[in-house]
Design an enzyme around this catalytic site. Structure first.
Site, mmCIF file in Angstrom:
data_model
loop_
_atom_site.group_PDB
_atom_site.id
_atom_site.type_symbol
_atom_site.label_atom_id
_atom_site.label_comp_id
_atom_site.label_asym_id
_atom_site.label_seq_id
_atom_site.Cartn_x
_atom_site.Cartn_y
_atom_site.Cartn_z
ATOM 1 N N THR A 113 0.859 -1.187 0.000
ATOM 2 C CA THR A 113 0.000 0.000 0.000
ATOM 3 C C THR A 113 0.892 1.231 0.000
ATOM 4 O OG1 THR A 113 -1.702 -1.187 1.216
ATOM 5 C CG2 THR A 113 -1.840 1.217 1.225
ATOM 6 N N LYS A 155 -6.849 1.360 -3.725
ATOM 7 C CA LYS A 155 -6.506 0.801 -2.415
ATOM 8 C C LYS A 155 -6.609 1.875 -1.331
ATOM 9 C CE LYS A 155 -4.618 -1.819 0.821
ATOM 10 N NZ LYS A 155 -5.454 -2.778 1.556
ATOM 11 N N LYS A 175 -0.242 5.960 8.202
ATOM 12 C CA LYS A 175 0.519 6.126 6.964
ATOM 13 C C LYS A 175 -0.432 6.166 5.764
ATOM 14 C CE LYS A 175 1.440 2.665 4.721
ATOM 15 N NZ LYS A 175 1.678 1.375 4.077
#
Lengths: 300, 300, 300, 300
Positions: free
Chosen positions: A101, A177, A246
């Site tokens: 990711t 995503k 993140k």
């Protein structure tokens, strides 16, 4: 399904998710060379027949396809561009399947570097928890050059229940995503606010949770995250708050770049950051929901 | 299911939802007297055998049970306490089934007034769009005195696919209804932000919508609202923005009363209010999602 | 300034602010009858020559003007409409000067009741801390019937450094008061975010505070609230968080009524509510700023 | 003040602000070589005695001190590190005074590069509009090595009414600058919400503005920005919304890096981004306030 040729696969990053994915690839009969920064994590795969590499470069050498499944962009960049990185050995005509990711720009940078050497990159991030990975039931988003995607699709199918192709722009799958992780966070925050309102109004959180997840929100996602929010028992740890912090930062970087107002994303990130700073180490990222109940004066 | 006794039912408020619910009650064989402010809306029920009342008081006279399904608290209070209101005629031992989306305090006030005359109130708000009502597939939340709930449960079953009992505190079911409408709004806003981020990043909103609603968010709710958000075609009109603006105001009133921070609810209400003020009259409340795409500079 | 006639004044509500205002009116030579729920608070005024009433009704009897300075709308309504309320004795042609921070609708209701008996209401909320009240340096916002305002203006001048007339709509001055308290809250939150960002970036909060309040934000407001935010020592207690929570609720009620998006107000109220729920009893409302530093992981 | 030695100064970036600052330095008797990307902007300074350079490198050659005042970090990095950048010619022992509004990391990178060649960097961003620059009344925040600050302080004094020293960490002054621009934005948004609430409640925006800016918010900042918000006439253009959008992005980058929740900053940035996307080219950044009045359904 027709017989697939046996390929030489490099696999870098064998944490919970990566190990499960690699296992499916091995079970499908492919030859594999694995690398992980901490070597203990490749042992189980070794017992299944994988060779253990001493560097990413070694894992990628002579590979038809190299998979990477890492924590974040710096790790992915290090493993690709660093000394002994996969860029130094990945053969021309090979494909790098980048599953981490990361922001779309990271994969775009990698794709550019690979293409200078004749190799290609396919972004292929996945949705699903470790148990879905173990069951081969991940959902895969995929983007990149058509021919490369066609070559790696049978490999992705070994661990997925569905592959969604978002075209040739290599960063596209990463945007999806990021959107998905944001939408999960939004579902968690919404339940946190609703259940806390119900509790402070004299109702039972658990009963409200059961009502919604057996009617309008009857999905595994709402059920599994919602159970944590309802009970405020944020275990087991699937992914820690710093990982999703993140991701939400990547979401908002992308939003800033394109001038998209995302007030929900701002709130989720603020809650995640506060959670990281006071985190309890065995709790899932879902525990950011506690910001709501604490804000309402609930102490448990 | 055992044979139910034939009851005399008053039904006040026969808009889309109310009319569908009343139809199921009639079809179950009960005797009914209906009232609606604008009389045209009771005609179809009359053809099915309902008597038409000239006032709420007349609809409630001699009733075993009186249902109310109205737009908001002022309408419900007028129909109950007003001149020719149901309070003036509802027999002792009768039950008022209050189905409108109102704050818990409104039903508590009504319950108090009824109980002084020996009658009882059950709060029974519903989830589901008009087509679910027509199909008898609503979800019902119920709260109030146990004996009264037991008596009206077979009636609620005529139009529902599930009844959730939230105990004896009469406002409890209303809190759940408010939580649910809030959670729907949160799902809409989350999709608006995600799809707009995807679009501005070069992806196709529709494809992102299809991905999510066939994987992690594979529910009728996400599909039906999400289709509107993806296409930005906010039709057909199920419920107008002013209706949900009222509901979110009730959510936040409740949140303020109990000191619950609900940042998502604040955002949804701000978007709804702006939408009401510029509304296009044939669009569903989901159109508040346009605040996100407009904020991102998208003009269609 | 010409000699003012000596008036009979009733004064209800002699907390910190009210007592200071009443003192100025007494010092200007007026005759006064004071009432406070807890009687100890009228003693100092009694020593200055005020009569002590045993009820609001007694304080208002025969008065030319009655002032009220109370905590909130319920207190004001009780003191006005309750048994032994001022409405029962206030003479025709008298003026009620309503100084409490309440919503515009509260004063509109009172004004209506008074006008039925020939009396009038002037809304006259004030800005300034207790020390400004003691110094006769409050700022007054005023609204109501022109003739009544003209009559009471010399009285308001005894404790103010400026009077701002917002016209005849009796609730107008209250809207301004609410806007002002909101703007104070916004200044506090802005400093909390800025100083915390500076601190976490390695700077000294106090130095940043001194820079801004000696340059662009060189006002007593930023200095006094900012000192608390910079040192995170939220004393002395000027007004508790529950008081301002009430005010921000009034702000948002007004915003909801008129469809005004106020995202800053939402945030301030959420922080205030969380502060009320965990409050430390000797801290000023400014302590809601701690929500920011705590959210950033700062523990002191 | 003691006589200052005549220095050779390079000045790069002579827009509104830079030109005014350079003028003061020239008037103080220093020798100057100026560079601007578009050469027309150096003409006025040439008439005052400045030499015109054909590149940043030329402006910096043989300079004791080089000032840069540029739009953003990329421009500053290009002018420093680019071909013909100042890094290539700036003498050892010279000082680069970096006045642009950039993130602290940008100046830290520059300082590192300079120090490798024996030169030093002082960050010295300024507060004030072009008219304050013309009057020599800017406020300067300064950080960097003590000895370098001491050398350039007399130069900064030529255009400032006050210098605030934030220590040796070279990025510190930039953090303060970002905090200040955020606080200005917060004041604007607060006024937008307050004035719009007042207007929708039937009051006059202008009168509310006058009340607050003559009492609690009696500062040039609130007066000048507030006048625009009150009248919704967002002229003249001091700084465009895209400039402040950049600054708020820097604020939030810094907040993200340090885990500081800044809900106000998020709102301001969302409003700025929406304003950039639909911008009217002659309007000041203050026009983001229009997001509030538009959200409240006000069309002008």
């Amino acid at each position: 399904m027709e017989q697939q040729p046996r390929l030489r696969i490099g696999f870098v990053g064998t944490g919970h998710m990566g190990a499960a994915m690699a296992t499916h690839l091995l079970n499908a009969g492919h030859q594999m060379c694995v690398y992980n920064r901490t070597s203990g994590k490749t042992e189980a795969l070794h017992h299944l027949g994988a060779e253990e590499a001493s560097s990413p470069a070694e894992a990628a050498r002579d590979a038809h396809v190299v998979f990477t499944m890492l924590t974040d962009a710096p790790a992915l960049e290090e493993i690709t561009f660093g000394p002994d990185g996969i860029l130094s050995t990945l053969p021309a005509h090979a494909v790098h399947v980048s599953c981490s990711t990361v922001g779309p720009g990271t994969n775009e940078d990698l794709a550019r570097a690979h293409s200078e050497r004749g190799a290609q990159l396919v972004a292929a991030p996945v949705f699903g928890k470790p148990d879905a990975a173990a069951a081969g039931k991940l959902w895969v988003c995929m983007s990149g050059p058509a021919e490369a995607k066609q070559r790696v699709r049978p490999l992705l199918e070994t661990y997925s229940q569905g592959i969604h192709d978002f075209g040739e722009a290599v960063g596209a799958a990463n945007v999806v995503k990021l959107c998905g992780n944001f939408m999960l966070g939004a579902a968690i925050e919404a339940m946190a606010e609703a259940f806390t309102l119900a509790e402070k109004s004299g109702l039972n959180r658990q009963q409200v949770y059961e009502m919604f997840t057996s009617t309008m929100f009857d999905t595994p996602i709402y059920k599994s995250y919602g159970r944590m929010v309802a009970t405020e028992d944020y275990k087991p740890l699937g992914a820690g708050p710093q990982l999703l912090e993140k991701d939400l930062n990547l979401v908002l970087d992308q939003a800033r770049t394109h001038g998209v107002p995302m007030p929900f994303a701002n709130i989720i990130l603020d809650h995640l950051s506060a959670t990281v700073l006071r985190r309890r180490h065995d709790e899932d990222w879902t525990s950011f929901a506690r910001r709501v109940s604490e804000g309402a004066g609930i102490e448990r």
